[in-house]
Scaffold this motif. Structure first.
Motif: not given
Ligand code: THU
Length: 129
Positions: A25, A41, A53-54, A83-84
């Motif tokens: 991400v 992430n 990541a967000e 989506s987040p």
């Molecule tokens: N993840 C994110 O980085 N942002 C999100 O909004 C959803 C999930 C990451 C967390 C984990 O490293 C991977 O995606 C799988 O859940």
């Protein structure tokens, strides 16, 4: 405009550290003054410590003194675009319900306002007694 934000998020996604989920991400957040901050992430062998990541992007922005944001792009390799997650929606809400959120996959984009993604949110107003 969106093109640059999406490009920056994709570049950040290339550095995602996701050896466990393999789900990469990237995020890029645009401040009101035009500056862009990115995140990817970062997973951990102790899975629950994973940071999205967000949240990394918001952290980078706040460290640099930015607190007002126009838009955030989140990029993944899936369609329809992701989506987040709920935790990130809550963290972003701290900085304004009108922020535009772009979900970006390899072939398409989706757009929301943060308010749409997290209606009736708990926020600083909720703390007033
Ligand atoms: N993840 C994110 O980085 N942002 C999100 O909004 C959803 C999930 C990451 C967390 C984990 O490293 C991977 O995606 C799988 O859940």
């Amino acid at each position: 405009m969106s093109a640059e934000l999406i490009q920056r998020a994709r570049e950040a996604m290339a550095n995602a550290y996701a050896p466990y989920s393999k789900f990469h991400v990237g995020a890029a957040i645009e401040a009101e003054d035009g500056r862009i901050f990115v995140g990817c992430n970062v997973e951990n062998a102790s899975y629950g410590l994973t940071i999205c990541a967000e949240r990394m992007a918001v952290g980078a922005a706040v460290v640099a003194g930015a607190r007002k944001f126009r838009r955030l792009a989140v990029t993944t390799a899936v369609e329809p675009p992701a989506s987040p997650c709920g935790a990130c929606r809550q963290l972003l809400m701290e900085f304004g319900p009108d922020m535009e959120i772009l979900g970006v996959g390899p072939r398409s984009e989706r757009r929301w306002t943060l308010r749409q993604l997290l209606p009736d949110a708990f926020n600083r107003e909720s703390l007033k007694q």
